[in-house]
Design an enzyme around this catalytic site. Structure first.
Site, PDB file in Angstrom:
ATOM      1  CB  SER A  15      -0.885  -0.018   1.260  1.00 35.98           C
ATOM      2  OG  SER A  15      -1.652   1.158   1.364  1.00 35.98           O
ATOM      3  CG  ASP A  36       1.645  -4.961   3.868  1.00 31.44           C
ATOM      4  OD1 ASP A  36       0.872  -5.042   4.836  1.00 31.44           O
ATOM      5  OD2 ASP A  36       1.870  -3.897   3.264  1.00 31.44           O
ATOM      6  CB  VAL A  76       7.114  -5.762  10.838  1.00 36.97           C
ATOM      7  CG1 VAL A  76       7.271  -5.934   9.343  1.00 36.97           C
ATOM      8  CG2 VAL A  76       6.218  -4.579  11.191  1.00 36.97           C
ATOM      9  CB  SER A 170       6.537  10.939  10.221  1.00 36.76           C
ATOM     10  OG  SER A 170       5.505  11.890  10.370  1.00 36.76           O
ATOM     11  CE1 TYR A 183       3.143   7.362  12.274  1.00 33.57           C
ATOM     12  CE2 TYR A 183       3.452   9.735  12.243  1.00 33.57           C
ATOM     13  CZ  TYR A 183       3.424   8.518  11.589  1.00 33.57           C
ATOM     14  OH  TYR A 183       3.695   8.468  10.230  1.00 33.57           O
ATOM     15  CE  LYS A 187       6.548   6.554  11.167  1.00 32.77           C
ATOM     16  NZ  LYS A 187       7.033   5.555  10.194  1.00 32.77           N
ATOM     17  CG  PHE A 216       3.650  11.857   0.939  1.00 32.03           C
ATOM     18  CD1 PHE A 216       4.207  12.899   1.657  1.00 32.03           C
ATOM     19  CD2 PHE A 216       4.224  11.520  -0.282  1.00 32.03           C
ATOM     20  CE1 PHE A 216       5.311  13.601   1.191  1.00 32.03           C
ATOM     21  CE2 PHE A 216       5.330  12.215  -0.771  1.00 32.03           C
ATOM     22  CZ  PHE A 216       5.874  13.257  -0.029  1.00 32.03           C
TER      23      PHE A 216
END
Ligand SMILES: NC(=O)c1ccc[n+]([C@@H]2O[C@H](COP(=O)([O-])OP(=O)(O)OC[C@H]3O[C@@H](n4cnc5c(N)ncnc54)[C@H](O)[C@@H]3O)[C@@H](O)[C@H]2O)c1
Length: 278
Positions: A15, A36, A76, A170, A183, A187, A216
């Site tokens: 994706s 994935d 993962v 990010s 998050y 990152k 994005f």
């Protein structure tokens, strides 16, 4: 490093940014292994405990050239699932004879949550663990387990280069917004480990580059409401729009090809600096 004739392993490659990079690398003559989660309508294909050597398919990859890519179902967050996936990848590489050239851990999740909400409820530790587990632990574990394979490749050029790792951070690594503590932690850690990883791996001729995108277009941002989207657009300089996955892929391709890019975090954000609130 030359992309043609090499194999690249991309987690989260079914994706968004990872998929676009897979398409770009295939167009440049590489083979691509996509790790994935199994497609939602086929949960039985989970590889967490699978020891099967047959490779699965994924509907999102139906347009990719069949003989030049494999889909390896892999969560993962599971060390044993990565071990199984690496062994599948090794078998595929032995059959294609295109040595591993790069590792791109692009699997990631958002899962926003305030560290403390209005009713004084702290963020559930389970959701913090989950974000760190996919974005940080999953990134490190995938790289860690694939490195012996990459470091065993015969160097391909006069510099003695063996391969490249492209990590995905990010804007939240630098300006996390409200609700992005976990998050941003994940990152920020990815950004921070770029230089020490490059230092650890320089003796093997392996470079490490991290790309830090702003907003994005992808499945991740498709969930954003119009209000949030408009708010984000107000914070943008130029261009005033979300980035396109192929713009991420184009930079990642360049980072693979340019041997002087190493140990660096590259912001890909059109000068956007995320505000606290929207
Ligand atoms: N889209 C953005 O605006 C944006 C901005 C900055 C950073 N990023 C980062 O880019 C990377 C790619 O995100 P995207 O925007 O393409 O999102 P996406 O949702 O389109 O793709 C993420 C992929 O990761 C996979 N994934 C999730 N959990 C996994 C797990 N446990 N094991 C294996 N695969 C798993 C998903 O199945 C999906 O295919 C992520 O690391 C994300 O944090 C995205």
């Amino acid at each position: 490093m030359k992309i043609q004739g090499r194999t690249f392993a991309i987690s989260g490659g079914a994706s968004g940014l990872g998929l676009s990079l897979a398409q770009t690398l295939l167009s440049a003559g590489a083979n691509v292994a996509i790790l994935d989660l199994p497609p939602k309508d086929n949960p039985s294909s989970s590889s967490s405990s699978s020891s099967s050597s047959s490779f699965e398919t994924h509907p999102a990859l139906s347009t990719l050239p069949k003989d030049r890519h494999i889909f390896i179902p892999c969560d993962v967050t599971s060390t044993s699932a990565i071990t199984t996936a690496v062994s599948h990848l090794q078998k595929w590489i032995s059959s294609t004879n295109l040595p591993l050239g790069g590792i791109i851990p692009a699997a990631g999740i958002g899962l926003p949550s305030l560290i403390l909400d209005k009713s004084l409820q702290p963020a559930p530790i389970s959701s913090i663990d989950f974000v760190l587990s996919v974005n940080l632990r999953g990134t490190l574990d995938l790289i860690r387990q694939l490195l012996p394979l990459l470091a065993s490749v015969t160097p391909v050029d006069e510099d003695g280069e063996r391969g490249v790792i492209i990590m995905v951070a990010s804007s939240a690594a630098f300006e996390g917004q409200m609700g992005q503590v976990a998050y941003a932690a994940s990152k920020g850690a990815v950004a921070s480990m770029t230089l020490p990883m490059a230092r650890d791996l320089s003796r093997f001729g392996i470079r490490v580059v991290t790309i830090a995108p702003s907003m994005f277009e992808s499945a991740m941002t498709a969930q954003l409401s119009d209000k949030v989207r408009k708010g984000l657009e107000k914070a943008m300089e130029f261009p005033v729009r979300a980035g396109k996955p192929e713009e991420f892929a184009s930079l990642a391709k360049h980072a693979i090809e340019n041997p002087m890019l190493n140990g660096v975090v590259i912001r890909l954000d059109g000068a956007t600096r995320m505000p606290s609130k929207l």
